[in-house]
Write a protein that holds these residues in place. Sequence first.
Motif, mmCIF file in Angstrom:
data_model
loop_
_atom_site.group_PDB
_atom_site.id
_atom_site.type_symbol
_atom_site.label_atom_id
_atom_site.label_comp_id
_atom_site.label_asym_id
_atom_site.label_seq_id
_atom_site.Cartn_x
_atom_site.Cartn_y
_atom_site.Cartn_z
ATOM 1 N N GLY A 107 75.214 14.013 24.320
ATOM 2 C CA GLY A 107 75.171 15.250 23.536
ATOM 3 C C GLY A 107 76.518 15.958 23.423
ATOM 4 O O GLY A 107 76.678 16.842 22.584
ATOM 5 N N ASP A 108 77.499 15.581 24.258
ATOM 6 C CA ASP A 108 78.831 16.195 24.141
ATOM 7 C C ASP A 108 79.533 15.687 22.886
ATOM 8 O O ASP A 108 79.308 14.554 22.457
ATOM 9 C CB ASP A 108 79.716 15.823 25.348
ATOM 10 C CG ASP A 108 79.247 16.495 26.629
ATOM 11 O OD1 ASP A 108 78.358 17.373 26.537
ATOM 12 O OD2 ASP A 108 79.752 16.134 27.702
ATOM 13 N N VAL A 109 80.419 16.523 22.351
ATOM 14 C CA VAL A 109 81.212 16.094 21.196
ATOM 15 C C VAL A 109 82.585 15.636 21.678
ATOM 16 O O VAL A 109 83.249 16.340 22.441
ATOM 17 C CB VAL A 109 81.369 17.241 20.177
ATOM 18 C CG1 VAL A 109 82.220 16.796 18.982
ATOM 19 C CG2 VAL A 109 79.999 17.722 19.703
ATOM 20 N N VAL A 110 82.988 14.446 21.261
ATOM 21 C CA VAL A 110 84.304 13.908 21.625
ATOM 22 C C VAL A 110 85.129 13.775 20.349
ATOM 23 O O VAL A 110 84.702 13.129 19.394
ATOM 24 C CB VAL A 110 84.162 12.523 22.298
ATOM 25 C CG1 VAL A 110 85.533 11.934 22.614
ATOM 26 C CG2 VAL A 110 83.312 12.625 23.562
ATOM 27 N N THR A 111 86.303 14.401 20.341
ATOM 28 C CA THR A 111 87.161 14.313 19.160
ATOM 29 C C THR A 111 88.101 13.122 19.284
ATOM 30 O O THR A 111 88.687 12.894 20.349
ATOM 31 C CB THR A 111 87.969 15.613 18.994
ATOM 32 O OG1 THR A 111 87.042 16.684 18.777
ATOM 33 C CG2 THR A 111 88.917 15.532 17.803
ATOM 34 N N ALA A 126 82.074 3.584 22.010
ATOM 35 C CA ALA A 126 81.879 4.019 23.394
ATOM 36 C C ALA A 126 81.131 5.343 23.432
ATOM 37 O O ALA A 126 80.228 5.538 24.256
ATOM 38 C CB ALA A 126 83.234 4.147 24.102
ATOM 39 N N CYS A 127 81.498 6.248 22.530
ATOM 40 C CA CYS A 127 80.765 7.518 22.437
ATOM 41 C C CYS A 127 79.296 7.232 22.147
ATOM 42 O O CYS A 127 78.393 7.753 22.809
ATOM 43 C CB CYS A 127 81.342 8.390 21.321
ATOM 44 S SG CYS A 127 82.955 9.072 21.686
ATOM 45 N N ALA A 128 79.070 6.395 21.145
ATOM 46 C CA ALA A 128 77.702 6.086 20.738
ATOM 47 C C ALA A 128 76.921 5.471 21.904
ATOM 48 O O ALA A 128 75.732 5.738 22.081
ATOM 49 C CB ALA A 128 77.718 5.131 19.549
ATOM 50 N N ARG A 129 77.609 4.672 22.701
ATOM 51 C CA ARG A 129 76.937 3.969 23.797
ATOM 52 C C ARG A 129 76.364 4.937 24.822
ATOM 53 O O ARG A 129 75.281 4.736 25.356
ATOM 54 C CB ARG A 129 77.936 3.032 24.480
ATOM 55 C CG ARG A 129 77.283 2.041 25.388
ATOM 56 C CD ARG A 129 78.219 0.914 25.771
ATOM 57 N NE ARG A 129 77.461 -0.106 26.470
ATOM 58 C CZ ARG A 129 76.900 -1.145 25.889
ATOM 59 N NH1 ARG A 129 77.030 -1.339 24.605
ATOM 60 N NH2 ARG A 129 76.192 -2.011 26.610
ATOM 61 N N ILE A 130 77.121 6.009 25.090
ATOM 62 C CA ILE A 130 76.663 6.951 26.122
ATOM 63 C C ILE A 130 75.996 8.185 25.518
ATOM 64 O O ILE A 130 75.690 9.141 26.224
ATOM 65 C CB ILE A 130 77.829 7.375 27.049
ATOM 66 C CG1 ILE A 130 78.932 8.081 26.258
ATOM 67 C CG2 ILE A 130 78.386 6.152 27.789
ATOM 68 C CD1 ILE A 130 80.013 8.700 27.139
ATOM 69 N N GLY A 131 75.773 8.152 24.210
ATOM 70 C CA GLY A 131 75.041 9.254 23.582
ATOM 71 C C GLY A 131 75.889 10.466 23.266
ATOM 72 O O GLY A 131 75.364 11.539 22.975
ATOM 73 N N ALA A 132 77.231 10.301 23.321
ATOM 74 C CA ALA A 132 78.108 11.405 22.907
ATOM 75 C C ALA A 132 78.295 11.329 21.388
ATOM 76 O O ALA A 132 78.141 10.266 20.794
ATOM 77 C CB ALA A 132 79.454 11.315 23.616
ATOM 78 N N THR A 133 78.614 12.461 20.773
ATOM 79 C CA THR A 133 78.791 12.535 19.327
ATOM 80 C C THR A 133 80.279 12.448 19.028
ATOM 81 O O THR A 133 81.037 13.270 19.531
ATOM 82 C CB THR A 133 78.266 13.900 18.823
ATOM 83 O OG1 THR A 133 76.929 14.070 19.283
ATOM 84 C CG2 THR A 133 78.314 13.993 17.313
ATOM 85 N N HIS A 134 80.707 11.453 18.234
ATOM 86 C CA HIS A 134 82.138 11.440 17.948
ATOM 87 C C HIS A 134 82.469 12.289 16.730
ATOM 88 O O HIS A 134 81.662 12.446 15.818
ATOM 89 C CB HIS A 134 82.723 10.025 17.848
ATOM 90 C CG HIS A 134 82.144 9.111 16.805
ATOM 91 N ND1 HIS A 134 82.359 9.278 15.463
ATOM 92 C CD2 HIS A 134 81.387 7.991 16.937
ATOM 93 C CE1 HIS A 134 81.759 8.298 14.802
ATOM 94 N NE2 HIS A 134 81.140 7.508 15.663
#
Length: 629
Positions: A107-111, A126-134
């Motif tokens: 759920g975190d956003v990674v820029t 990698a973001c998608a894999r752990i459920g982070a939003t790129h």
Amino acid sequence: MQLYNRSITDSDRFWSEQAKSLLHWSRPFERVCQGNFADGDVAWFTGGTLNAAYNCVDRHLPHRAHQTALIYEGDELGEGYSLTYHQLHARVCRVANALLSMGVRRGDVVTLYMPTSPDLACAMLACARIGATHSVVFAGFSAGALRDRLAASGSRMLLTCDVGKRGGKTLELKKIVDEAVGGTDLVHHVGVFRRDPDAAQQRSEGWEESRDVDMNELLPRMRPYCAYVSMEAEDPLFILYTSGSTGKPKGLVHTTGGYLLQAAMTTKNTFDLKDGDVFGCVADVGWITGHTYCIYGPLLLGATSVLFESTPRYPHHGRYWDLIDRHRITQFYTSPTAIRTLMKFGTDKIKEYKLDSLRVLGSVGEPINPEAWTWYFKNVGHSRCTVVDTWWQTETGGHMMAPMPGMTPLKPGSCTLPVYGVQPALLDPLTGEEIEGDDVEGLLVVKRPWPGMARTIHGDHHRYMDVYFNSYRGYYATGDGARRDENGYYWITGRVDDVVNVAGHRIGTAEVESSLASHDGVSEAAVVGFPDPSKGQGLCCYVTLNMGTPSTPEFIAELKAQVRRDIGPFATPDVIVITPDLPKTRSGKIMRRILRKLAEGEPSALGDTSTLADPSVVERLVATQFWVK
Ligand code: WT7
């Protein structure tokens, strides 16, 4: 045609079949589509869970582990490397573990502020894999634009590279990041991929031990397996900022299930993608075209995708042809601007290369004029490849109108017909009524939800409704105008709002205006587009000055520099016209329509000027005889 009709009349069944055949679901969905435009509550494949990285990488491992997934071609001719699906998997897992180790959670956003490269592809997956939003920010944006997007998305983690390279020039990305986040508490960590192995010492300058993380040091310490998280179909996959007609850039939110399905289905159908194909989309991954057709679409289908970091003219204007020849590219996807630029050099260079691997030639970003279409078809495709002109938008996730190779008869300059499941219509701008029949023109809208549509604007659903759904209830407003010809084929005529398309870059005139107006010497600014034979459109800026500001060439250069600094080099004004006044209505609204006509060089076609507060303003502007052409 039959399948298209079924996709409209029996759409739930159609999409259910597509979703099951093109994606792997960890848990099956319960409903296909719910909600509607008017309520702004559209949701697809609810109840279902899936992971984007699993779908793009893991599921291909049993039979494609040693097939090339990504071919990276860097800025220098022939520089780069390839990754197999096996290698891609290990890299994605390492980056995912690195993100986890730095505290990133579902759920975190990674820029991601990175140039087109496998590092960027791995960071997204990698973001998608752990459920982070790129949230990828195009690496041509300035520090200010990056800071705005970081702050707006609430992103605490930023990944970047030490440098980017384009056309022989070095982009100091880490320095721009330092400028963007230095002295703020916007981000907790900045992960830096070092692309230049000899530049370890670069770390010293501007390096902040408590904030900056050297990814080249961290990744080898990470385990090359990372468990993936099953995401709800409607969980966000990414945010991507784009320009609109007013205000700040909009962070469009795309979802996991619907977006991936649109990406996979359109890549397969529009490009006739088959096993063994080498897919060459030369867009920057920082824009939606790169997201959907460099990364998600081709990888979902288990294809080989080319990532191209350079430009069509570096080191020479045969760069594309060399790329196609060396990598045996089967589908090549570029923009009308690039085609028009290359046309100017004639065909000698093309003849030096073997282009016989090509089957499909794509075009995207702006209307392609029939002349450029025909040149592309004849000289690049040797009259035996299909040219697919693909109309779509950041908001739509994937193609909305495009021909299907071997099935749709082509017309040079037309994006032809809607893709499966998409039902376009034309509206009368005044009455909002649908215009029926053929050989008509109007505002292009869409009548029913499609899986790849953006679901909201990050943090501002109200604005999402206002921009896309409230002006014509029950329709999605695209912001484009179009003609439907006597055969029912669509021809996009361009934006009908205050968005300008310069060389395929979408620029909101309001953003350029606010940058200009923030200069001390400027009182007011109005920005319009004008036709440019090569870039499609150029930016013409009308500026009024504060008392005492000199209208010298130096000052004009300063204004251009200001826009480059605030937005990025791609938004640099082409023309700045200093004027004592701007044409306004009696209620004080700038009449851009008039400025547009002037910039287009049609001072005799200004239309109704009766609502002008002071007609002499226009007379004076006309008298300066400034216009382009
Ligand atoms: C706008 C969307 C979609 C990826 C690239 C641009 C224009 C896009 C075409 C085309 C005519 C086109 C439209 C659209 N546009 N493709 N094939 N023919 N116009 O994405 O930055 O979101 O811009 O680009 O005006 O609304 P974008």
